[in-house]
Write a protein that holds these residues in place. Structure first.
Motif, mmCIF file in Angstrom:
data_model
loop_
_atom_site.group_PDB
_atom_site.id
_atom_site.type_symbol
_atom_site.label_atom_id
_atom_site.label_comp_id
_atom_site.label_asym_id
_atom_site.label_seq_id
_atom_site.Cartn_x
_atom_site.Cartn_y
_atom_site.Cartn_z
ATOM 1 N N HIS A 236 -32.658 -31.878 65.070
ATOM 2 C CA HIS A 236 -32.971 -32.496 66.418
ATOM 3 C C HIS A 236 -34.421 -32.839 66.669
ATOM 4 O O HIS A 236 -34.848 -33.651 67.344
ATOM 5 C CB HIS A 236 -32.149 -32.078 67.740
ATOM 6 N N ALA A 237 -35.190 -31.746 66.167
ATOM 7 C CA ALA A 237 -36.829 -31.680 66.559
ATOM 8 C C ALA A 237 -37.373 -33.021 65.629
ATOM 9 O O ALA A 237 -38.534 -33.194 66.069
ATOM 10 C CB ALA A 237 -37.163 -30.359 66.148
ATOM 11 N N LEU A 238 -36.710 -33.367 64.709
ATOM 12 C CA LEU A 238 -37.297 -34.277 63.799
ATOM 13 C C LEU A 238 -37.138 -35.862 63.932
ATOM 14 O O LEU A 238 -37.957 -36.528 63.700
ATOM 15 C CB LEU A 238 -36.778 -34.098 62.372
ATOM 16 N N VAL A 239 -36.058 -36.179 64.731
ATOM 17 C CA VAL A 239 -35.993 -37.439 64.893
ATOM 18 C C VAL A 239 -35.949 -38.070 66.311
ATOM 19 O O VAL A 239 -35.309 -37.176 67.328
ATOM 20 C CB VAL A 239 -34.605 -37.959 64.169
ATOM 21 N N GLY A 240 -36.467 -39.165 66.611
ATOM 22 C CA GLY A 240 -36.375 -39.556 68.231
ATOM 23 C C GLY A 240 -35.398 -40.565 68.436
ATOM 24 O O GLY A 240 -34.403 -40.467 67.798
ATOM 25 N N ASP A 241 -35.653 -41.346 69.435
ATOM 26 C CA ASP A 241 -34.564 -42.054 70.000
ATOM 27 C C ASP A 241 -34.528 -43.483 68.829
ATOM 28 O O ASP A 241 -35.476 -44.437 69.072
ATOM 29 C CB ASP A 241 -34.978 -42.716 71.267
ATOM 30 N N ALA A 242 -33.455 -43.441 68.417
ATOM 31 C CA ALA A 242 -33.433 -44.763 67.399
ATOM 32 C C ALA A 242 -32.071 -45.681 67.685
ATOM 33 O O ALA A 242 -31.879 -46.527 67.121
ATOM 34 C CB ALA A 242 -32.909 -43.947 65.773
ATOM 35 N N GLU A 243 -31.831 -45.425 68.977
ATOM 36 C CA GLU A 243 -30.618 -46.271 69.479
ATOM 37 C C GLU A 243 -31.258 -47.630 70.032
ATOM 38 O O GLU A 243 -32.331 -47.712 70.539
ATOM 39 C CB GLU A 243 -30.036 -45.663 70.779
ATOM 40 N N LEU A 244 -30.619 -48.866 69.663
ATOM 41 C CA LEU A 244 -30.823 -50.011 70.166
ATOM 42 C C LEU A 244 -30.850 -50.327 71.572
ATOM 43 O O LEU A 244 -31.731 -51.076 72.257
ATOM 44 C CB LEU A 244 -30.137 -51.031 69.419
ATOM 45 N N GLY A 245 -29.766 -49.385 72.328
ATOM 46 C CA GLY A 245 -29.666 -49.839 73.721
ATOM 47 C C GLY A 245 -29.293 -51.266 74.195
ATOM 48 O O GLY A 245 -28.460 -51.858 73.532
ATOM 49 N N ALA A 246 -30.070 -51.525 75.225
ATOM 50 C CA ALA A 246 -29.527 -53.057 75.732
ATOM 51 C C ALA A 246 -30.079 -54.295 75.013
ATOM 52 O O ALA A 246 -30.062 -55.443 75.203
ATOM 53 C CB ALA A 246 -29.793 -53.231 77.269
ATOM 54 N N TYR A 247 -31.163 -53.779 73.876
ATOM 55 C CA TYR A 247 -32.144 -54.845 73.524
ATOM 56 C C TYR A 247 -31.331 -55.570 72.378
ATOM 57 O O TYR A 247 -30.306 -55.044 71.844
ATOM 58 C CB TYR A 247 -33.114 -54.323 72.820
ATOM 59 N N PRO A 248 -31.719 -57.097 72.205
ATOM 60 C CA PRO A 248 -30.856 -57.602 71.064
ATOM 61 C C PRO A 248 -31.103 -57.419 69.899
ATOM 62 O O PRO A 248 -30.226 -57.328 68.680
ATOM 63 C CB PRO A 248 -30.941 -59.197 71.522
ATOM 64 N N HIS A 249 -32.376 -56.949 69.552
ATOM 65 C CA HIS A 249 -33.004 -56.504 68.130
ATOM 66 C C HIS A 249 -33.857 -55.379 68.420
ATOM 67 O O HIS A 249 -34.414 -55.155 69.389
ATOM 68 C CB HIS A 249 -33.753 -57.748 67.650
ATOM 69 N N TYR A 250 -34.156 -54.680 67.475
ATOM 70 C CA TYR A 250 -34.892 -53.578 67.290
ATOM 71 C C TYR A 250 -36.313 -54.215 67.423
ATOM 72 O O TYR A 250 -37.165 -53.650 68.122
ATOM 73 C CB TYR A 250 -34.798 -52.727 65.940
ATOM 74 N N MET A 251 -36.764 -55.378 66.891
ATOM 75 C CA MET A 251 -38.098 -55.825 67.022
ATOM 76 C C MET A 251 -38.301 -56.051 68.559
ATOM 77 O O MET A 251 -39.345 -55.936 68.871
ATOM 78 C CB MET A 251 -38.178 -57.216 66.484
ATOM 79 N N ALA A 252 -37.344 -56.567 69.315
ATOM 80 C CA ALA A 252 -37.585 -56.632 70.836
ATOM 81 C C ALA A 252 -37.761 -55.377 71.404
ATOM 82 O O ALA A 252 -38.919 -55.214 72.075
ATOM 83 C CB ALA A 252 -36.411 -57.322 71.324
ATOM 84 N N LYS A 253 -36.938 -54.379 70.923
ATOM 85 C CA LYS A 253 -37.398 -53.268 71.654
ATOM 86 C C LYS A 253 -38.438 -52.420 71.147
ATOM 87 O O LYS A 253 -39.175 -51.850 72.065
ATOM 88 C CB LYS A 253 -36.012 -51.993 71.044
ATOM 89 N N GLU A 254 -38.855 -52.618 70.119
ATOM 90 C CA GLU A 254 -40.153 -51.935 69.751
ATOM 91 C C GLU A 254 -41.459 -52.564 70.183
ATOM 92 O O GLU A 254 -42.532 -51.899 70.610
ATOM 93 C CB GLU A 254 -40.135 -51.904 67.967
ATOM 94 N N MET A 255 -41.287 -54.041 70.455
ATOM 95 C CA MET A 255 -42.434 -54.668 70.891
ATOM 96 C C MET A 255 -42.525 -54.336 72.526
ATOM 97 O O MET A 255 -43.546 -54.046 73.087
ATOM 98 C CB MET A 255 -42.155 -56.351 70.944
ATOM 99 N N ALA A 256 -41.577 -54.012 73.152
ATOM 100 C CA ALA A 256 -41.312 -53.459 74.468
ATOM 101 C C ALA A 256 -41.977 -52.062 74.688
ATOM 102 O O ALA A 256 -42.300 -51.642 75.891
ATOM 103 C CB ALA A 256 -39.949 -53.879 75.214
ATOM 104 N N GLU A 257 -41.665 -51.396 73.642
ATOM 105 C CA GLU A 257 -42.114 -49.691 73.728
ATOM 106 C C GLU A 257 -43.801 -49.716 73.553
ATOM 107 O O GLU A 257 -44.128 -48.477 73.889
ATOM 108 C CB GLU A 257 -41.391 -49.058 72.695
ATOM 109 N N GLN A 258 -44.401 -50.711 73.618
ATOM 110 C CA GLN A 258 -45.871 -50.454 73.078
ATOM 111 C C GLN A 258 -46.562 -49.818 74.286
ATOM 112 O O GLN A 258 -47.268 -49.163 73.843
ATOM 113 C CB GLN A 258 -46.558 -51.716 72.742
ATOM 114 N N PRO A 259 -46.148 -50.379 75.550
ATOM 115 C CA PRO A 259 -47.057 -49.692 76.625
ATOM 116 C C PRO A 259 -46.731 -48.396 76.728
ATOM 117 O O PRO A 259 -47.786 -47.614 76.735
ATOM 118 C CB PRO A 259 -46.887 -50.407 77.850
ATOM 119 N N ALA A 260 -45.621 -48.008 76.662
ATOM 120 C CA ALA A 260 -45.248 -46.476 76.608
ATOM 121 C C ALA A 260 -46.089 -45.631 75.435
ATOM 122 O O ALA A 260 -46.489 -44.583 75.719
ATOM 123 C CB ALA A 260 -43.954 -46.342 76.605
#
Ligand code: F6R
Length: 588
Positions: A236-260
């Motif tokens: 559990h210590a090795l892997v982070g949040d890999a879920e897509l959640g409400a985003y249509p694509h991982y690309m959208a999710k990962e672009m949105a994560e940039q500020p954080a």
């Protein structure tokens, strides 16, 4: 490249478990996939070409199974070339990631001694070699140890023997991680795939070999085949949040994560950045090494160090490093930049640098990856799993680390943190407001063209290269980035009426010259898409970005990421898995 996963344990729906794990590993290759399940002393096999998507499999419950997602290197994208590969008797099966460089000679000899090959792959020689070894060696692990000694290249192999119901695995550079869970033992090329199957894991080293059986896992020293203790760590210590959640694509999710991601680096990444800065100051010469997007982050870094700290930092593309190797000596610092930490061209560069006695550092996203484990100076990006094959948040994180490090060398780290935080705030605003709709409208133009050019000067030059890569790899529109001053030296011949030209015009010393370049393009009919904080009459359309000084590369990546993403959607492309690509480039 290529994802591999195996399970041995309590009987159950192994085929479906393997398929689920392969979905997690598909970012490593999606030309074809295949699963083998050991059942009643025989191997049941399923192989298909293309992505997994909604596919299902229908295997009987079993105690052992494994599977593979392929990125084709040797042999076309066909079902016979998909893994697993079986021996002549159908009792042994092998899945493989890497390239067996001496496969031709091995295959000729094996065919001459009667082995029947069913595929065109390099990988199939492994299972026939194992079949030969097995004829004289009762122990599967010892047999695999003998086989891997005969393979040239960087390889990860898992072999299954359905009679003894065990898996054995070994690797050279290509990663493998094994784990123990409540139902059995598992192994994969990425810890992400072990989620739900294991709570403790061990990363395999090159000089080791592992056996997975009903009684658990056993680790061996590969040369002596003596048992050694397995240093298990909690998963559990090795892997982070890999879920897509409400985003249509991982690309959208990962672009949105940039500020954080940037905010976290400015807050929590400072200690590692200061260690990096200290090593740069101590070194006689520093080399930044990366491939693709990571190479553009490295090139941006070299501009940032020049601008902020008046320090020369060398930049070398991973696969070209060996041609610069003679500059490296024990006073050198070589720093790898990598999201995956598994890019083989970068690993080979680092191995070469280590042979020359250099100090090794790595700015890496995937903790416990090969690069992360091979260096003594680690700078974690902490961006969380990046699942889209295109690199977005890891790119901005790498650039932020280099921006902070340049400031740390200059003694202005607090200013660097402010710049990163300002860029993060700017990105938040861009992502939240009507800005995205505006870019989506420009993406319509991008999606309709065959060719597109991107120019930038100074700090914006590497951004132009990265922008072109981002757009072309996801939309399949031919996009070329180049230095604004290079226009008149040839590239301008390609500008035709209506050709979209993206012009990076930050509010810095490059503005006047880059706008002149834009004018030259417009005079030949170019359609000018200006990106920067200030509008200009030469722009046919303006994508505004915040004015954040040295941190401009952090906000300037998003417009190209967004243009590529929306152009891809308009063209019906899968933004997370563009054709012919793979996330982890573990072959040369
Ligand atoms: C482009 C992209 C690639 C990677 C390159 C290096 O969007 O993702 O160009 O940047 O393959 O990968 P890492 O950073 O994992 O070493």
């Amino acid at each position: 490249m290529c994802g591999i996963f195996g399970y041995v344990g309590q009987p159950g729906p192994v085929g479906n478990d393997v398929l689920r794990a392969l979905r997690t590993l598909e970012y490593r290759g999606y030309d074809s996939w295949g699963i083998a399940v050991g059942h009643d002393g025989r191997i049941d096999l399923e192989k298909r070409t293309g992505k997994i998507n909604g596919a299902s499999v229908d295997f009987a419950d079993a105690e052992i199974g494994f599977g593979h997602t392929r990125w084709a290197t040797h042999g076309g994208v066909t079902e016979p070339n998909a893994h697993p590969h079986l021996d002549c008797e159908g009792r042994l099966a092998v899945i493989h990631n890497g390239i067996v460089e001496n496969f031709r000679a091995l295959r000729e000899r094996l065919e001459a001694s009667g082995h029947r090959f069913r595929s065109e792959t390099d990988s199939e020689v492994i299972v026939h070699l194992l079949e030969e070894e097995r004829a004289t060696t009762a122990d599967l692990a010892a047999a695999l140890a003998a086989v891997v000694r005969r393979l040239d290249g960087l390889n990860a192999v898992i072999a299954m023997d359905v009679r003894t119901r065990e898996l054995v695995a070994a690797k050279t550079v290509s990663p493998l991680v094994a784990g123990i869970g409540s139902r059995g033992v598992v192994i994969a090329s990425d810890a992400l795939a072990l989620r739900g199957h294991a709570d403790r894991v061990v990363y395999l080293e090159d000089d080791q070999l592992i056996r997975l059986g009903k009684d658990g896992l056993v680790l061996y020293d590969r040369a002596s085949m003596r048992e050694i203790p397995a240093p298990l760590a909690p998963l559990h210590a090795l892997v982070g949040d890999a879920e897509l959640g409400a985003y249509p694509h991982y690309m959208a999710k990962e672009m949105a994560e940039q500020p954080a991601v940037l905010e976290r680096l400015a807050d929590e990444g400072v200690d590692a950045v200061e260690r990096l800065a200290g090593a740069i100051v101590d070194a006689y010469g520093t080399f930044l090494v990366g491939c693709g997007t990571a190479s553009y982050a490295a090139l941006t870094g070299s501009y940032l160090f020049s601008r902020i700290a008046a320090r020369h930092i060398n930049f070398v593309v991973g696969s070209e490093f060996k041609y610069h190797e003679h500059f490296i000596d024990p006073r050198s610092l070589v720093v790898a930049l990598s999201q995956s930490g598994e890019t083989v061209d970068v690993i080979e560069a680092m191995l070469a640098a280590r042979r020359r006695g250099a100090r090794l550092g790595a700015i890496v996203n995937s903790e416990h990856s090969t690069l992360d484990r091979m260096v003594d100076l680690r700078v974690p990006l902490g961006a969380g799993p990046e699942q889209c094959v295109l690199s977005t948040k890891a790119y901005t994180a790498k650039v932020a680390v280099l921006l902070l490090a340049a400031h740390a060398v200059a003694g202005t780290l607090d200013r660097g943190r402010d710049e990163v935080l300002q860029a993060a705030a700017g990105l938040r605003e861009m992502l939240a407001g009507p800005w995205v709709d505006r870019v989506r409208a420009v993406a319509e133009t991008v999606s309709r063209t065959d060719h597109l050019f991107v120019i930038g000067r100074g700090l914006a030059y590497p951004t132009a290269l990265e922008a072109a890569l981002k757009i072309k790899e996801v939309s399949y529109v031919h996009a070329e980035g180049f230095a604004g001053g290079e226009l008149k030296h040839g590239v301008i011949a390609l500008i035709a009426p209506g050709t979209p030209c993206i012009v990076y015009a930050p509010n810095d010393e490059t503005r006047g010259d880059i706008l002149s370049g834009a004018m030259e393009l417009k005079s030949r009919g170019g359609y000018i898409i200006g990106i920067g904080p200030i509008a200009d009459p030469v722009f046919d359309v303006h994508i505004e970005t915040p004015d954040v000084g040295n941190a401009a590369p952090l906000v300037n990546a998003l417009p190209a990421q967004m243009l590529g993403y929306h152009a891809a959607l308009r063209r019906g492309n899968d933004p997370d898995k563009p054709r012919n690509l793979a996330k982890s480039v573990t072959v040369k």
